[in-house]
Design a protein around this motif. Structure first.
Motif, mmCIF file in Angstrom:
data_model
loop_
_atom_site.group_PDB
_atom_site.id
_atom_site.type_symbol
_atom_site.label_atom_id
_atom_site.label_comp_id
_atom_site.label_asym_id
_atom_site.label_seq_id
_atom_site.Cartn_x
_atom_site.Cartn_y
_atom_site.Cartn_z
ATOM 1 N N ALA A 1 -58.160 25.203 9.876
ATOM 2 C CA ALA A 1 -58.701 25.654 8.597
ATOM 3 C C ALA A 1 -60.198 25.351 8.633
ATOM 4 O O ALA A 1 -60.609 24.224 8.382
ATOM 5 C CB ALA A 1 -58.025 24.943 7.438
ATOM 6 N N ARG A 2 -60.994 26.326 8.978
ATOM 7 C CA ARG A 2 -62.438 26.116 9.153
ATOM 8 C C ARG A 2 -63.148 26.307 7.823
ATOM 9 O O ARG A 2 -63.178 27.408 7.275
ATOM 10 C CB ARG A 2 -63.000 27.076 10.207
ATOM 11 N N ALA A 3 -63.729 25.205 7.305
ATOM 12 C CA ALA A 3 -64.367 25.241 5.982
ATOM 13 C C ALA A 3 -65.837 24.821 6.035
ATOM 14 O O ALA A 3 -66.499 24.819 5.005
ATOM 15 C CB ALA A 3 -63.613 24.328 5.020
ATOM 16 N N LEU A 4 -66.332 24.442 7.199
ATOM 17 C CA LEU A 4 -67.720 24.013 7.360
ATOM 18 C C LEU A 4 -68.428 24.915 8.361
ATOM 19 O O LEU A 4 -67.802 25.528 9.218
ATOM 20 C CB LEU A 4 -67.791 22.563 7.848
ATOM 21 N N GLY A 5 -69.734 24.959 8.270
ATOM 22 C CA GLY A 5 -70.517 25.755 9.209
ATOM 23 C C GLY A 5 -71.966 25.341 9.157
ATOM 24 O O GLY A 5 -72.285 24.157 9.035
ATOM 25 N N LYS A 6 -72.867 26.309 9.242
ATOM 26 C CA LYS A 6 -74.291 26.006 9.186
ATOM 27 C C LYS A 6 -74.636 25.190 7.943
ATOM 28 O O LYS A 6 -74.193 25.517 6.842
ATOM 29 C CB LYS A 6 -75.108 27.305 9.147
ATOM 30 N N CYS A 7 -75.398 24.143 8.137
ATOM 31 C CA CYS A 7 -75.914 23.333 7.026
ATOM 32 C C CYS A 7 -74.808 22.633 6.251
ATOM 33 O O CYS A 7 -75.027 22.202 5.105
ATOM 34 C CB CYS A 7 -76.771 24.172 6.085
ATOM 35 N N GLY A 8 -73.634 22.510 6.834
ATOM 36 C CA GLY A 8 -72.555 21.782 6.173
ATOM 37 C C GLY A 8 -71.624 22.686 5.407
ATOM 38 O O GLY A 8 -71.104 23.665 5.957
ATOM 39 N N GLY A 9 -71.399 22.379 4.127
ATOM 40 C CA GLY A 9 -70.474 23.184 3.342
ATOM 41 C C GLY A 9 -70.275 22.579 1.970
ATOM 42 O O GLY A 9 -70.949 21.618 1.586
ATOM 43 N N PHE A 10 -69.321 23.139 1.247
ATOM 44 C CA PHE A 10 -69.049 22.734 -0.131
ATOM 45 C C PHE A 10 -67.765 21.905 -0.207
ATOM 46 O O PHE A 10 -66.770 22.223 0.449
ATOM 47 C CB PHE A 10 -68.905 23.961 -1.025
ATOM 48 N N CYS B 1 -82.002 24.511 7.121
ATOM 49 C CA CYS B 1 -81.173 23.672 6.255
ATOM 50 C C CYS B 1 -82.014 22.758 5.377
ATOM 51 O O CYS B 1 -81.497 21.781 4.813
ATOM 52 C CB CYS B 1 -80.201 22.852 7.097
ATOM 53 N N GLY B 2 -83.282 23.071 5.257
ATOM 54 C CA GLY B 2 -84.171 22.274 4.423
ATOM 55 C C GLY B 2 -85.513 22.081 5.112
ATOM 56 O O GLY B 2 -85.599 22.083 6.343
ATOM 57 N N ALA B 3 -86.545 21.921 4.338
ATOM 58 C CA ALA B 3 -87.882 21.753 4.888
ATOM 59 C C ALA B 3 -87.950 20.525 5.785
ATOM 60 O O ALA B 3 -87.497 19.434 5.413
ATOM 61 C CB ALA B 3 -88.896 21.629 3.755
ATOM 62 N N GLY B 4 -88.470 20.723 6.993
ATOM 63 C CA GLY B 4 -88.607 19.629 7.933
ATOM 64 C C GLY B 4 -87.394 19.366 8.793
ATOM 65 O O GLY B 4 -87.443 18.537 9.711
ATOM 66 N N GLU B 5 -86.287 20.060 8.521
ATOM 67 C CA GLU B 5 -85.085 19.875 9.327
ATOM 68 C C GLU B 5 -85.255 20.609 10.662
ATOM 69 O O GLU B 5 -85.669 21.767 10.691
ATOM 70 C CB GLU B 5 -83.847 20.406 8.599
ATOM 71 N N PRO B 6 -84.918 19.950 11.790
ATOM 72 C CA PRO B 6 -85.166 20.559 13.095
ATOM 73 C C PRO B 6 -84.140 21.626 13.452
ATOM 74 O O PRO B 6 -83.061 21.697 12.849
ATOM 75 C CB PRO B 6 -85.053 19.375 14.057
ATOM 76 N N ALA B 7 -84.479 22.444 14.439
ATOM 77 C CA ALA B 7 -83.509 23.384 15.006
ATOM 78 C C ALA B 7 -82.440 22.599 15.767
ATOM 79 O O ALA B 7 -82.731 21.569 16.373
ATOM 80 C CB ALA B 7 -84.213 24.361 15.939
ATOM 81 N N GLU B 8 -81.200 23.080 15.720
ATOM 82 C CA GLU B 8 -80.085 22.422 16.410
ATOM 83 C C GLU B 8 -79.187 23.478 17.023
ATOM 84 O O GLU B 8 -78.936 24.523 16.408
ATOM 85 C CB GLU B 8 -79.254 21.576 15.439
ATOM 86 N N PRO B 9 -78.665 23.228 18.243
ATOM 87 C CA PRO B 9 -77.685 24.157 18.811
ATOM 88 C C PRO B 9 -76.327 23.974 18.149
ATOM 89 O O PRO B 9 -76.104 23.014 17.393
ATOM 90 C CB PRO B 9 -77.628 23.736 20.281
ATOM 91 N N SER B 10 -75.402 24.873 18.416
ATOM 92 C CA SER B 10 -74.048 24.741 17.884
ATOM 93 C C SER B 10 -73.382 23.482 18.425
ATOM 94 O O SER B 10 -73.542 23.130 19.598
ATOM 95 C CB SER B 10 -73.226 25.971 18.240
ATOM 96 N N SER B 11 -72.640 22.810 17.572
ATOM 97 C CA SER B 11 -72.048 21.518 17.937
ATOM 98 C C SER B 11 -70.674 21.642 18.570
ATOM 99 O O SER B 11 -70.273 20.780 19.347
ATOM 100 C CB SER B 11 -71.937 20.640 16.694
ATOM 101 N N TRP B 12 -69.888 22.663 18.170
ATOM 102 C CA TRP B 12 -68.485 22.821 18.597
ATOM 103 C C TRP B 12 -67.687 21.554 18.305
ATOM 104 O O TRP B 12 -66.790 21.171 19.038
ATOM 105 C CB TRP B 12 -68.396 23.205 20.081
ATOM 106 N N HIS B 13 -67.999 20.914 17.190
ATOM 107 C CA HIS B 13 -67.361 19.653 16.832
ATOM 108 C C HIS B 13 -65.855 19.802 16.666
ATOM 109 O O HIS B 13 -65.081 18.940 17.113
ATOM 110 C CB HIS B 13 -67.992 19.126 15.539
ATOM 111 N N GLY B 14 -65.426 20.877 16.034
ATOM 112 C CA GLY B 14 -63.987 21.091 15.882
ATOM 113 C C GLY B 14 -63.266 21.229 17.211
ATOM 114 O O GLY B 14 -62.135 20.749 17.372
ATOM 115 N N THR B 15 -63.922 21.864 18.175
ATOM 116 C CA THR B 15 -63.342 21.997 19.514
ATOM 117 C C THR B 15 -63.224 20.635 20.183
ATOM 118 O O THR B 15 -62.218 20.339 20.846
ATOM 119 C CB THR B 15 -64.197 22.939 20.380
#
Length: 215
Positions: A63-72, A21-35
């Protein structure tokens, strides 16, 4: 999930590799934030398992509109409009318009005209838009969509009713609700998968996302 708009609201996971998601951005596991947010609202009750949502009799529309690295912003706007029953080009109409739209997300920016127009449209359609104030311990006026008009902006309290230390505040706030803090968090639904979905689980969460879910 990478294949355009479709009728599958299932979350494939939003995990990212380092630098994805950009230079220097760390690895992250799935958040399941919507859940997590959904469990606060509508986790089933009287089933002898886990927790009960604050409005466990409600019907939920995803209505899922976000995912990896955010969204538009354009996808978020179309998701709001579709949820409220408005026409979105290229997508079948929603036969079950939402009466309440939860926006448990945000970022540091002015309220974009695109966002405000969509919020005004869905409000005119009769939907109430509930938004998280944000977790930066800052003025909510700097964070969208909490700084938009025609929304209910929610800040977080601890479980005992005090102001959560991380919550954004300011004159743009409408109401507070339990978001928990890291000493006394909120219990909600989650998933044990670090990438793709695995087993259901119950876990502790904290943030204005969950305060908004309570409202």
């Amino acid at each position: 999930d990478g294949n355009g708009r479709d009728a599958n609201p299932g979350d494939p996971g939003d995990w990212v590799a380092a630098d994805e998601c950009g230079a220097g951005e760390p690895a992250e596991p799935s958040s399941w934030h919507g859940t997590n947010v959904t469990g606060v609202i509508g986790a089933w009750t009287d089933n002898g398992a886990d927790i009960a949502g604050v409005n466990h009799g409600s019907r939920l529309l995803m209505a899922r509109a976000l995912g990896k690295c955010g969204g538009f912003t354009s996808d978020l706007v179309d998701a709001m409009r579709w949820a409220a029953g408005l026409r979105v080009p290229g997508v079948p109409d929603n036969p079950n318009p939402a009466r309440v739209i939860n926006l448990s997300f945000g970022g540091e920016s002015p309220c974009a005209r695109l966002e405000q127009d969509a919020i005004d449209e869905v409000s005119a359609r009769g939907a109430v838009v509930i938004v998280a104030a944000g977790n930066e311990a800052d003025d909510v006026a700097r964070y969208s969509p909490g700084n938009c008009n025609n929304v209910v902006t929610v800040v977080a309290t601890t479980r005992s009713g005090g102001r959560a230390g991380y919550t954004n505040t300011g004159i743009g706030v409408d109401i507070s609700a339990p978001g928990g803090d890291f000493a006394d968090p909120v219990l909600s639904t989650g998933n044990s998968g670090t990438m793709t979905p695995a087993a259901d689980e119950i876990l502790f969460v904290a943030g204005t996302s969950f305060a908004a879910a309570h409202v």
